[in-house]
Scaffold this motif. Structure first.
Motif, PDB file in Angstrom:
ATOM      1  N   SER A   1      30.555  72.845  43.560  1.00  0.00           N
ATOM      2  CA  SER A   1      31.574  71.944  43.016  1.00  0.00           C
ATOM      3  C   SER A   1      31.261  71.456  41.612  1.00  0.00           C
TER       4      SER A   1
ATOM      5  N   GLU B   1      37.528  63.565  41.282  1.00  0.00           N
ATOM      6  CA  GLU B   1      36.788  63.805  42.530  1.00  0.00           C
ATOM      7  C   GLU B   1      35.279  63.720  42.370  1.00  0.00           C
ATOM      8  N   ASP B   2      34.816  63.565  41.135  1.00  0.00           N
ATOM      9  CA  ASP B   2      33.386  63.332  40.896  1.00  0.00           C
ATOM     10  C   ASP B   2      33.021  61.860  41.075  1.00  0.00           C
TER      11      ASP B   2
END
Length: 123
Positions: free
Chosen positions: A63, A89-90
């Protein structure tokens, strides 16, 4: 004992960059593999990246591959996580961790942990 103190992190817009640092004290830093993990609210702690004691073995989660880079400076007893092209999303609390010699991706195998630092990425 190894003590790990983290710095860096904060708030950034999507596409931006941040660098996390993790300074170690105590035992011989060069004997330890270092890892970065992250934990988002309601989720399990997940592996991000790890580096061997001499810096020769690197692992990155799929990811973050191509966006995050782990590195270490044994002269400064510090490990870094350079995070580029950040995505919402981090967003998570990021932790550095240490274990002797060999880097692994399972967080249960790390015995020493930093205090955690929040990274928030806005869309």
């Amino acid at each position: 004992q190894v003590q790990l103190v983290q710095s860096g992190g904060g708030f950034v817009q999507a596409g931006g960059s941040l660098r996390l640092s993790c300074a170690a004290s105590g035992r011989t830093f060069s004997n330890y593999a270092l890892g970065w993990f992250r934990q988002a609210p309601g989720k399990e702690r997940e592996f991000v990246a790890a580096i061997g004691s001499t810096g020769s073995r690197l692992y990155e989660a799929d990811s973050v591959a191509g966006r995050f880079t782990i590195s270490r400076d044994n002269a400064k007893n510090t490990v870094y996580l350079q995070m580029n092209s950040l995505k919402p999303e981090d967003t998570a609390v990021y932790y550095c961790a240490a274990r002797q010699f060999v880097p692994v991706t399972n967080h249960y195998e790390y015995g020493y942990w930093g205090q955690g630092t929040q990274v928030t990425v806005s869309s």
